[in-house]
Design a protein around this motif. Structure first.
Motif, PDB file in Angstrom:
ATOM      1  N   GLN A 151       0.837  -1.209   0.148  1.00 53.02           N
ATOM      2  CA  GLN A 151       0.012   0.174   0.074  1.00 53.02           C
ATOM      3  C   GLN A 151       1.080   1.140   0.067  1.00 53.02           C
ATOM      4  OE1 GLN A 151       0.119  -2.525   2.480  1.00 53.02           O
ATOM      5  NE2 GLN A 151      -2.035  -2.892   2.948  1.00 53.02           N
ATOM      6  N   VAL A 152       2.078   1.078   0.246  1.00 50.42           N
ATOM      7  CA  VAL A 152       3.024   2.545   0.337  1.00 50.42           C
ATOM      8  C   VAL A 152       3.996   2.204  -0.844  1.00 50.42           C
ATOM      9  CG1 VAL A 152       4.771   3.410   1.589  1.00 50.42           C
ATOM     10  CG2 VAL A 152       2.937   2.379   2.743  1.00 50.42           C
ATOM     11  N   GLU A 153       3.985   3.397  -1.385  1.00 47.80           N
ATOM     12  CA  GLU A 153       4.988   3.573  -2.712  1.00 47.80           C
ATOM     13  C   GLU A 153       5.873   4.924  -2.296  1.00 47.80           C
ATOM     14  OE1 GLU A 153       3.173   3.673  -6.404  1.00 47.80           O
ATOM     15  OE2 GLU A 153       2.363   1.829  -5.942  1.00 47.80           O
ATOM     16  N   VAL A 173       0.182   6.970  -0.381  1.00 46.29           N
ATOM     17  CA  VAL A 173      -0.790   6.052   0.023  1.00 46.29           C
ATOM     18  C   VAL A 173      -1.985   6.119  -0.548  1.00 46.29           C
ATOM     19  CG1 VAL A 173       0.662   5.496   2.057  1.00 46.29           C
ATOM     20  CG2 VAL A 173      -1.119   7.285   1.983  1.00 46.29           C
ATOM     21  N   PRO A 174      -3.135   5.418  -0.641  1.00 48.75           N
ATOM     22  CA  PRO A 174      -4.416   5.417  -1.055  1.00 48.75           C
ATOM     23  C   PRO A 174      -5.106   6.714  -0.320  1.00 48.75           C
ATOM     24  CG  PRO A 174      -3.947   3.125  -0.687  1.00 48.75           C
ATOM     25  CD  PRO A 174      -2.888   3.797   0.033  1.00 48.75           C
ATOM     26  N   ASP A 175      -4.832   6.952   0.953  1.00 52.64           N
ATOM     27  CA  ASP A 175      -5.436   8.194   1.624  1.00 52.64           C
ATOM     28  C   ASP A 175      -4.500   8.403   2.877  1.00 52.64           C
ATOM     29  OD1 ASP A 175      -7.239   9.369   3.223  1.00 52.64           O
ATOM     30  OD2 ASP A 175      -8.879   8.267   3.406  1.00 52.64           O
ATOM     31  N   TYR A 230      -3.941   7.614   6.747  1.00 52.22           N
ATOM     32  CA  TYR A 230      -3.023   7.002   7.066  1.00 52.22           C
ATOM     33  C   TYR A 230      -2.192   7.681   8.078  1.00 52.22           C
ATOM     34  CZ  TYR A 230       1.312   3.989   6.786  1.00 52.22           C
ATOM     35  OH  TYR A 230       2.460   3.191   6.767  1.00 52.22           O
ATOM     36  N   THR A 240      -3.151  12.011  -1.307  1.00 54.29           N
ATOM     37  CA  THR A 240      -2.480  10.770  -1.228  1.00 54.29           C
ATOM     38  C   THR A 240      -1.025  10.707  -0.972  1.00 54.29           C
ATOM     39  OG1 THR A 240      -2.078  10.930  -3.740  1.00 54.29           O
ATOM     40  CG2 THR A 240      -4.043   9.886  -3.025  1.00 54.29           C
ATOM     41  N   ALA A 267      -0.336   0.330   7.963  1.00 54.32           N
ATOM     42  CA  ALA A 267      -0.665   0.100   6.488  1.00 54.32           C
ATOM     43  C   ALA A 267      -1.578  -0.937   6.413  1.00 54.32           C
ATOM     44  CB  ALA A 267       0.539  -0.402   5.935  1.00 54.32           C
ATOM     45  N   LEU A 288      -5.040   0.067   5.650  1.00 46.21           N
ATOM     46  CA  LEU A 288      -5.155   0.770   4.275  1.00 46.21           C
ATOM     47  C   LEU A 288      -5.796  -0.228   3.428  1.00 46.21           C
ATOM     48  CD1 LEU A 288      -2.159   2.879   4.004  1.00 46.21           C
ATOM     49  CD2 LEU A 288      -4.506   3.615   4.326  1.00 46.21           C
ATOM     50  N   ARG A 289      -6.773  -0.100   2.275  1.00 45.89           N
ATOM     51  CA  ARG A 289      -7.194  -0.966   1.337  1.00 45.89           C
ATOM     52  C   ARG A 289      -6.436  -0.679   0.008  1.00 45.89           C
ATOM     53  NH1 ARG A 289      -8.629  -4.095   4.001  1.00 45.89           N
ATOM     54  NH2 ARG A 289      -9.680  -3.322   6.213  1.00 45.89           N
TER      55      ARG A 289
END
Ligand code: PLP
Length: 345
Positions: free
Chosen positions: A276-278, A292-294, A298, A315, A341, A344-345
């Motif tokens: 979920q983490v870049e 992250v998606p949100d 997060y 994000t 993490a 997170l979805r």
């Protein structure tokens, strides 16, 4: 069990003065700096100018004021200054360039917050036709804040300086984190400064002092900045208390910036397998961005686990390593981010 200390990664400005720094502040010799009589401020200004190989330096309350003074004293209202679209003065200094300096900003792009010289060249206006605003100052940022703490390659600084010179323009470097660049690259502060007309750097970021920045440059420019500092209400009286913290920072907190850089890269390395983490940008110094998606959710989940970070877009999250995060803090941060993490979805 003793309560665990929170780990604050929102910014490198959150550090508290170390005990040695507080002791230096307590015994600082002071005087009225508006009369030019504070010996500790005078020592600091001479030291900062010498460190960067310039004639003069001015101690100011903040990086924002140092940048504003640099643009104010090297342009006239109605002129245009060239900045990166991600630069601090354009994004985070309350529009002071427009309101106080009265200049237009032409923002241009380049990877990692670093100006692309050829784009700078095309942004310069050299035209005496009265329709045009004159481009008078170029601003660079080393390291870049929104660019992930990227370090300006020296040849890029040289190329931009050459464009400024060819066109009779000034080059200002916002070096809020100049010493992070110096430590990461091995390029000396004076080597960067040689190509710039003015350089500012902050004591209140990675160097760990409670407040203060300096603007350095030639004597005539710094004299003008001095007048504008007074006009803006930035003249401080017994400022030696703060200058002593800054001198302590120069003596004790430069080389150790390498530790912050190492922890930032270990942090990334320890989290890189979380799907979920870049990491959208490299992190050559102390700043790490995570996608992250949100971001808000997060950051909230991490805060519940005692680790604070800054959401900078829906994000994107920023984590910054500094003097008050040791290896234990790093381990706690990694554990909290991993645990959060999973939410997170
Ligand atoms: C690159 C850069 N320039 C200037 C500043 C402004 O410094 P100050 O907060 O001391 O006004 C900051 C603050 O974080 C910064 O990151």
């Amino acid at each position: 069990m003793a309560e665990m200390q929170p780990v604050d990664l929102r910014s490198d400005t959150v550090t508290k003065p170390a005990s040695g720094m507080r002791a230096a502040m307590a015994k600082a010799e002071v005087g009225d700096d508006v009369f030019g009589e504070d010996p500790t401020v005078n020592v600091l200004q001479r030291r900062a100018a010498g460190l960067l190989g310039k004639e003069a330096a001015l101690f100011v309350p903040s990086g924002t004021m140092a940048n504003l003074l640099a643009f104010l004293c090297q342009s006239r209202p109605g002129d245009t200054v060239i900045l990166h679209a991600d630069s601090h003065p354009f994004n985070y200094e309350s529009g002071g360039l427009g309101m106080v300096a009265g200049v237009l900003t032409k923002t241009i792009l380049g990877d990692l917050g670093i100006l692309e010289p050829e784009l700078v060249r095309t942004a310069v206006v050299r035209n005496d036709d009265h329709h045009y605003s004159h481009t008078t100052v170029i601003g660079i940022e080393n390291t870049t804040n929104r660019g992930g703490g990227a370090v300006y390659p020296l040849p890029t600084v040289e190329a931009i300086a050459a464009i400024a010179k060819e066109n009779g323009m000034r080059l200002h470097c916002d070096g809020a984190r100049l010493f992070n660049a110096v430590v990461a690259s091995g390029t000396g502060a004076a080597e960067y400064a040689r190509h710039c007309d003015t350089v500012s750097f902050c004591f209140s970021k990675g160097l760990g002092a409670p407040a203060g920045s300096v603007l350095v440059g030639d004597r005539a420019t710094i004299d003008r900045a001095h007048r504008y500092r007074k006009m803006l209400g930035g003249g401080m009286r017994q400022a030696g208390v703060l200058a002593a913290a800054a001198l302590y920072a120069l003596d004790h907190h430069i080389e150790r910036l390498a530790e912050d850089h190492l922890r930032a890269s270990r942090f990334r390395e320890s989290l890189k397998d979380i799907p979920q983490v870049e990491f959208p940008l490299p992190s050559p110094t102390n700043i790490v961005f995570l996608d992250v998606p949100d971001a808000l959710a997060y950051v909230g989940h991490c805060a519940e686990r005692g680790v604070f970070m800054l959401p900078v877009s829906p994000t994107r999250v920023r984590a910054v390593f500094h003097l008050d995060v040791d290896d234990t803090g790093l381990e706690r941060a990694v554990a909290a981010l991993r645990d959060a993490a999973a939410t997170l979805r």
